[in-house]
Design an enzyme around this catalytic site. Structure first.
Site, PDB file in Angstrom:
ATOM      1  N   GLU A  85      -5.134   1.656   3.010  1.00 36.42           N
ATOM      2  CA  GLU A  85      -4.989   0.471   3.859  1.00 36.42           C
ATOM      3  C   GLU A  85      -5.018   0.855   5.329  1.00 36.42           C
ATOM      4  OE1 GLU A  85      -3.128  -2.626   6.284  1.00 36.42           O
ATOM      5  OE2 GLU A  85      -2.428  -0.559   5.984  1.00 36.42           O
ATOM      6  N   GLU A  86      -4.459   2.012   5.658  1.00 38.57           N
ATOM      7  CA  GLU A  86      -4.349   2.410   7.066  1.00 38.57           C
ATOM      8  C   GLU A  86      -5.677   2.856   7.670  1.00 38.57           C
ATOM      9  OE1 GLU A  86      -1.909   1.748   8.727  1.00 38.57           O
ATOM     10  OE2 GLU A  86      -0.065   1.855   7.561  1.00 38.57           O
ATOM     11  N   ASP A  97       6.403   0.792   6.940  1.00 38.35           N
ATOM     12  CA  ASP A  97       4.993   0.469   6.701  1.00 38.35           C
ATOM     13  C   ASP A  97       4.391   1.372   5.632  1.00 38.35           C
ATOM     14  OD1 ASP A  97       2.477  -0.568   6.971  1.00 38.35           O
ATOM     15  OD2 ASP A  97       2.024   0.480   8.839  1.00 38.35           O
ATOM     16  N   HIS A 135       4.227   3.214  12.457  1.00 39.38           N
ATOM     17  CA  HIS A 135       3.390   4.227  13.102  1.00 39.38           C
ATOM     18  C   HIS A 135       4.131   4.997  14.195  1.00 39.38           C
ATOM     19  CE1 HIS A 135      -0.527   1.799  11.971  1.00 39.38           C
ATOM     20  NE2 HIS A 135       0.353   1.862  10.979  1.00 39.38           N
ATOM     21  N   ASP A 171      -0.337   4.424   1.233  1.00 38.34           N
ATOM     22  CA  ASP A 171      -0.697   5.418   2.243  1.00 38.34           C
ATOM     23  C   ASP A 171       0.053   5.176   3.547  1.00 38.34           C
ATOM     24  OD1 ASP A 171      -2.361   3.054   2.388  1.00 38.34           O
ATOM     25  OD2 ASP A 171      -3.538   4.065   3.941  1.00 38.34           O
ATOM     26  N   GLU A 175       3.675  -6.552   4.108  1.00 34.95           N
ATOM     27  CA  GLU A 175       3.699  -5.865   5.408  1.00 34.95           C
ATOM     28  C   GLU A 175       4.908  -6.345   6.214  1.00 34.95           C
ATOM     29  OE1 GLU A 175       1.836  -3.492   6.551  1.00 34.95           O
ATOM     30  OE2 GLU A 175      -0.075  -3.539   5.463  1.00 34.95           O
ATOM     31  N   HIS A 196       0.838  -1.202   0.000  1.00 33.04           N
ATOM     32  CA  HIS A 196       0.000   0.000   0.000  1.00 33.04           C
ATOM     33  C   HIS A 196       0.866   1.242   0.000  1.00 33.04           C
ATOM     34  CE1 HIS A 196       0.580   0.880   4.342  1.00 33.04           C
ATOM     35  NE2 HIS A 196       0.401  -0.410   4.558  1.00 33.04           N
TER      36      HIS A 196
END
Length: 397
Positions: free
Chosen positions: A149-150, A117, A371, A87, A177, A85
């Site tokens: 995705e997030e 990520d 994150h 985003d 991931e 992904h």
């Protein structure tokens, strides 16, 4: 060192630098999920054009975001889909020691929002295209770059629905991931909810004239946590997950206007992370039964029009282990491993599996860095992923 080893070392170094160069560009695009990813998409399209790779752009309904699906090798069904992904999560409120959207290379680490990520995986896939092309692939390698995705995990769905229709249908899906390049064959599902209680305002000196939405909401939250304790006692029969059970968490609650007014409305946001073999509606069904039996009759004692409603905001299926599947067998061979792991976080992998596609999760970096402020990806993980991709090219060549 032999001449062949020297040449391989130079090729390894060149591919590592190519991946880092692409990662530098990917990190520079602020693709927080609330924002457009089209600038990044345009950059990747230019790479595909330079490589001479066929691709399809799949925009969202609004037109401010898009996914990309590319194929290297024969234009046929089969082969392997590499899924990532584009985003990232927000940086607001985090204490970064450098600009999160400028890749910083320091002591073998690559710092930047999304480095782990999961723009690192995306960059490696893109950097490997020249080697994929030289491998004379007999079966194709597909690359899917999604969005959202997030937040909702819905950014890959349009592409997934088209697999086997106007897009090639792969035999295997590898979702990149971060797993430290270990093969994860299972993860939990997640559903996020908002529950809203509608009561009736009244002066706090005469509570029998109203229905306090805050009181009812607090009762529902307590009931969810009582059920969460019961889930903990049930545990995880497979013994593979940490924590070893399905879980419920309430993250936000808000309502009321003043401390001396019975609240007319109160809402809370909560989530249910379920083991792969647990029904995704289990927590909601439990809450709705409690509402009908206890909470709503109590709320309506002094307000017949009081109500309680819950709706799902995000639903992401879990990934169930499929021992011996084509995805597990291939990924373990490429990772040079003989064991799989499970992960507690949700990914897009369950969506592919729901469409009948053998899927596992395997990618560079640690989820512990995702994150976080000063998110980083170890260069050694980039190198390991490149070796993994080389073995994939050889397998399909």
């Amino acid at each position: 060192m032999t001449a062949a080893q020297d040449a391989q070392a130079r090729e390894d170094g060149a591919r590592l630098e190519a991946a880092i160069e692409i990662l530098t560009r990917l990190v520079s695009f602020d693709t927080e999920s609330s924002k457009s990813n089209l600038a990044l998409v345009n950059f990747v399209e230019s790479l595909f054009d330079d490589y001479g790779v066929d691709y399809v752009k799949i925009p969202n309904a609004v037109g401010d975001k898009a996914a990309l699906f590319a194929t290297i090798g024969p234009k046929v069904d089969g082969g392997v889909l590499l899924s990532g992904h584009t985003d990232v999560v927000p940086v607001e409120g985090q204490s970064w020691t450098s600009n999160p959207f400028e890749l910083r290379r320091e002591r073998g680490r690559l710092y930047g929002r999304g480095a782990t990520d999961m723009k690192g995986f995306d960059a490696i896939c893109l950097a490997m295209i020249p080697e994929f092309q030289r491998a004379a692939l007999r079966r194709p390698i597909h690359i899917l770059l999604s969005y959202d995705e997030e937040t909702t995990c819905r950014g890959a769905l349009d592409a997934i629905r088209r697999l086997g229709e106007d897009l090639p249908r792969p035999d295997v899906v590898l979702v990149g991931e971060p797993t430290l390049m270990q093969v994860a064959d299972a993860h939990k599902a997640i559903v996020t909810y908002r529950t809203t209680v509608h009561g009736r305002e009244a002066h706090s000196s005469k509570p029998y004239l109203g229905a306090n939405a805050v009181e009812a909401a607090c009762d529902l939250v307590c009931e969810l946590y009582r059920f969460n304790e019961a889930l903990g006692r049930r545990g995880d029969p497979a013994g593979r997950f940490d924590p070893p059970c399905s879980t419920i968490e309430v993250g936000v609650i808000h309502g009321g206007t003043a401390r001396n007014i019975l609240a007319k409305q109160c809402a809370f946001d909560w989530e249910f992370r379920s083991l792969p073999d647990v029904p995704q509606r289990l927590a909601l069904d439990h809450l709705e039964e409690y509402i009908a039996r206890v909470a709503l009759p109590r709320l309506r004692r002094n307000a017949e029009d009081a109500s309680i409603e819950t709706w799902a905001e995000v639903e992401v299926p879990g990934l169930a282990a499929e021992p011996g599947s084509a995805a597990e067998t291939l990924a373990l061979k490429l990772a040079q491993s003989n064991r799989t792991i499970s992960v507690p976080y949700a990914t897009e992998a369950g969506q592919f599996q729901a469409e009948g596609l053998p899927t596992v999760v395997c990618g560079p970096g640690s989820i512990d860095q995702a994150h976080q402020p000063d998110e980083f990806l170890e260069e050694s993980q980039v190198a390991a992923a490149i070796s993994f991709m080389r073995r994939l090219a050889k397998e399909l060549g």
